[in-house]
Design an enzyme around this catalytic site. Structure first.
Site, mmCIF file in Angstrom:
data_model
loop_
_atom_site.group_PDB
_atom_site.id
_atom_site.type_symbol
_atom_site.label_atom_id
_atom_site.label_comp_id
_atom_site.label_asym_id
_atom_site.label_seq_id
_atom_site.Cartn_x
_atom_site.Cartn_y
_atom_site.Cartn_z
ATOM 1 N N ASP A 160 0.820 -1.206 0.000
ATOM 2 C CA ASP A 160 0.000 0.000 0.000
ATOM 3 C C ASP A 160 0.861 1.266 0.000
ATOM 4 O O ASP A 160 0.716 2.127 0.858
ATOM 5 C CB ASP A 160 -0.918 -0.058 1.245
ATOM 6 N N GLU A 410 3.518 -8.244 7.542
ATOM 7 C CA GLU A 410 2.219 -8.834 7.250
ATOM 8 C C GLU A 410 2.262 -9.903 6.170
ATOM 9 O O GLU A 410 1.461 -9.870 5.226
ATOM 10 C CB GLU A 410 1.217 -7.737 6.869
ATOM 11 N N TYR A 465 -6.519 -3.202 12.646
ATOM 12 C CA TYR A 465 -7.359 -2.096 12.164
ATOM 13 C C TYR A 465 -8.812 -2.260 12.605
ATOM 14 O O TYR A 465 -9.733 -1.991 11.847
ATOM 15 C CB TYR A 465 -7.225 -1.986 10.637
ATOM 16 N N GLU A 501 1.098 -1.393 13.993
ATOM 17 C CA GLU A 501 0.265 -0.457 13.227
ATOM 18 C C GLU A 501 -1.118 -0.409 13.841
ATOM 19 O O GLU A 501 -1.706 -1.445 14.129
ATOM 20 C CB GLU A 501 0.095 -0.932 11.761
HETATM 21 C C1 GCB Z 1 -1.387 -2.399 6.628
HETATM 22 C C2 GCB Z 1 -0.083 -2.283 5.948
HETATM 23 C C3 GCB Z 1 0.250 -0.863 5.561
HETATM 24 C C4 GCB Z 1 -1.001 -0.170 5.029
HETATM 25 C C5 GCB Z 1 -2.034 -0.145 6.123
HETATM 26 C C6 GCB Z 1 -3.325 0.534 5.695
HETATM 27 O O1 GCB Z 1 -1.686 -3.360 7.279
HETATM 28 O O2 GCB Z 1 0.972 -2.853 6.664
HETATM 29 O O3 GCB Z 1 1.266 -0.884 4.597
HETATM 30 O O4 GCB Z 1 -0.745 1.104 4.541
HETATM 31 O O5 GCB Z 1 -2.331 -1.450 6.500
HETATM 32 O O6 GCB Z 1 -3.468 1.716 5.888
HETATM 33 O O7 GCB Z 1 -4.187 -0.167 5.151
#
Ligand code: GCB
Length: 596
Positions: A160, A410, A465, A501
């Site tokens: 991403d 990941e 997330y 993250e």
């Molecule tokens: C993730 C990735 C990261 C993305 C992020 C996102 O899990 O490691 O590279 O930018 O999510 O914002 O979706």
């Protein structure tokens, strides 16, 4: 690989500036064989993609060509003449006057060409560097080149961030004496009030070696003879997070009692250790606060920029961040040197991002190809990953700021084949550097229950997330998911767990009194929810928000001019959540909050 430095026996010429530039096909069949026939010029260091207005350049897939003339300093008659490319993303070829002198695959680690036999001191030569941005299933990171309906070559990838390419870091011409230091490895320890410095020096030919250690004021504090050994520094000053202190190891190669090469490697004395569920620096528990970052700025793309380096570090200090992860690739060496000098703690990550075909399956519910197979990511990918890991550790092993290696981001760690893929890489990392812990970040689809590799690593890093991709706008549900998820990892592995993250896309200026995703209030509430959960666990050792700043990505319906999870905008202005983080992190000051 040693960084070129100017010393009493070595000189260097920085080749940054404006180079002639052309994409493949626009400059004849063999662009290295004569002056590049082009009107375009490109800046180095910079990714080339955003420099020009022509979409054919921005979206080009394949080789591009950079060229300039270079004069070899006239005093270099008896020296070896080297070209050092700090990064050619993702593959590079160096030609001196039409002769191929070096090639290298891997866009975030340096390589060198020995052009001694191709050039003469005092004379000019034509330096051409070809750079290819193609990613395949045997490159790190991986990708796939496809042909669009309109017949255009397109680069697909699973990570991403925009596939910026070109000469994003400096290019150097430098000299080394005929017999010279080729490598230095330093490992430090602490015994009471003394520091121990175990060193190993490699040279291009067998020759006597001596070393001395200088304090920051230049005073000699230790010395030894021989290419390897251990020296003691009495009353040592330790390198600490937030309180850097650097020594210099001066390495000298002798011939008939005279110094024929001298190389200086800065280092810090500190220890790093994982004990039980704690992450210890100098024997003291350390709690990570900070970010996953990107090398990403307007116009320059991934081009290294000293002004942004200084400013980003200022902003990190302002907000109380004590650390960052080099997500998702090794950063410019200048970044690590800066972190060394400023006491910033770094988790150094490989470019292995996107080794995961389950992500798409997870999001769409459709069956996906197996991630770990000879047709997808198999032995050849693993070999490329191993080479890259080797280059990363060789480049960064002496930086005191680097406290942990992250072997991949990941990857599909809950899928059959993950263990077979990672076991040899973990073994290699431990052989190459027995002094630092290692980690791997787990994606949403991997849990304490189904993950197949977390036990191989020292620290469990999870990227989550909840409240964004899952339970979007519902922070109550998200909080329950998060707590259960973290408890699963903590109970299963008994290791330190940290958040690699967590974050929510946020449009600056968008506000609401309710929990409305994309607003500044939601970003803040989302992060605060995470902090409530983190503080419930004794084994939790750190929090890295995703991301430090907004950054460019490829196009997609879930991206608005890039990824907007930054706590700062792309031009480094704070969003509302920055003030909340500042209050929390300054109060924590590297220490874990008492479990609530
Ligand atoms: C993730 C990735 C990261 C993305 C992020 C996102 O899990 O490691 O590279 O930018 O999510 O914002 O979706």
């Amino acid at each position: 690989m040693l960084k070129p430095r100017s010393t009493a026996t070595r000189e260097q010429v920085n080749l940054d500036g404006i180079w002639r530039f052309a994409i493949d096909g626009a400059a004849g069949p063999e662009p290295w064989n004569g002056p590049l026939d082009t009107r375009l010029e490109a800046a180095v260091p910079a990714s080339y993609n955003d420099l020009f207005t022509d979409p054919a350049i921005r979206d080009h897939v394949g080789w591009v060509w950079y060229q300039r003339t270079v004069r070899v300093p006239r005093g270099w008659t008896d020296e070896r003449v080297m070209v050092r490319v700090d990064a050619a993303t993702h593959e590079g070829k160096v030609y001196a006057d039409g002769v191929l002198a070096a090639e290298h695959i891997g866009g975030y680690t340096p390589f060198e060409a020995d052009i001694t036999d191709l050039v003469s001191a005092g004379d000019e030569f034509r330096l051409t560097i070809g750079v290819n941005n193609e990613l395949t299933n045997v490159t790190i990171p991986p990708g796939t080149v496809t042909i669009s309906r309109s017949g255009r070559r397109e680069q697909q990838y699973k990570h991403d961030f925009f596939n910026y390419a070109g000469l994003a870091r400096s290019v150097w011409l430098h000299s080394v004496p005929p017999v010279h230091v080729t490598d230095v490895t330093i490992a430090t320890g602490v015994e009471g009030t003394a520091g121990t410095v175990a060193y190993t020096v490699e040279t291009s030919a067998s020759a006597p070696v001596q070393v001395k250690v200088l304090g920051a004021d230049g005073t000699e504090v230790a010395a030894a003879q021989g290419g390897n050994g251990t020296v003691r520094i009495e009353d040592v000053r330790l390198w600490r997070p937030g309180g850097a202190y650097l020594y210099d190891l001066v390495v000298e190669v002798l011939h008939d009692g005279e110094v024929v090469d001298s190389y200086t490697e800065p280092f810090g004395v500190r220890t790093v250790e994982v004990r039980g569920t704690q992450f210890l620096i100098n024997g003291e528990p350390f709690y990570f606060t900070g970010f996953g970052k990107h090398e990403d700025t307007p116009v320059r793309g991934k081009g290294h920029d000293d002004a942004y380096l200084v400013h980003d570090t200022q902003l990190m200090e302002w907000i109380g961040a004590n650390s960052f992860r080099t997500s998702h690739y090794p950063y410019a060496e200048e970044v690590l040197e800066f972190a060394d000098r400023h006491g910033i703690v770094v988790i150094d990550e490989t470019a292995a991002v996107g080794l995961n075909l389950a992500v798409q399956g997870g999001l769409t519910g459709r069956p996906h190809d197996p991630t770990w197979s000879p047709e997808t990511f198999g032995e050849a990918t693993q070999a490329a990953h191993a080479r890259h890991l080797q280059e990363l550790i060789a480049r960064d092993k002496n930086h005191p700021s680097v406290v942990m290696w992250c072997l991949a981001n990941e990857s599909s760690s809950a899928e059959e084949g993950a263990r077979e893929y990672f076991e040899p890489l973990v073994k290699l990392a431990r052989e190459l550097d027995p002094t630092r812990p290692i980690t791997h970040t787990a994606w949403l689809g991997a849990t304490g229950d189904n993950d197949l590799i977390a036990d191989l690593f020292d620290v469990v890093t999870v990227n989550r997330y909840y409240g964004w991709y899952i339970a979007n706008g519902d922070l109550e549900t998200a909080e329950q998911y998060l707590e259960n998820d973290l408890r699963g990892w903590i109970e299963k592995f008994g290791k330190p767990v940290m958040m690699g993250e967590y974050g929510a896309d946020t449009m600056p200026g968008l506000h609401s009194v309710w929990d409305v995703p994309w607003t500044e209030e939601y970003q803040r509430a989302h992060l605060e929810m995470h902090h409530r959960v983190f503080d419930r666990f004794e084994a939790f050792v750190g929090e890295h928000v995703w991301n430090f700043a907004d950054f460019a990505t490829s196009n997609g319906i879930h991206r608005v001019d890039g990824n907007k999870k930054g706590v700062f905008t792309r031009d480094r202005r704070p969003k509302g959540a920055a003030h909340m983080l500042r209050a929390r992190w300054r109060e924590l000051n590297g220490r874990k909050p008492p479990a609530r």
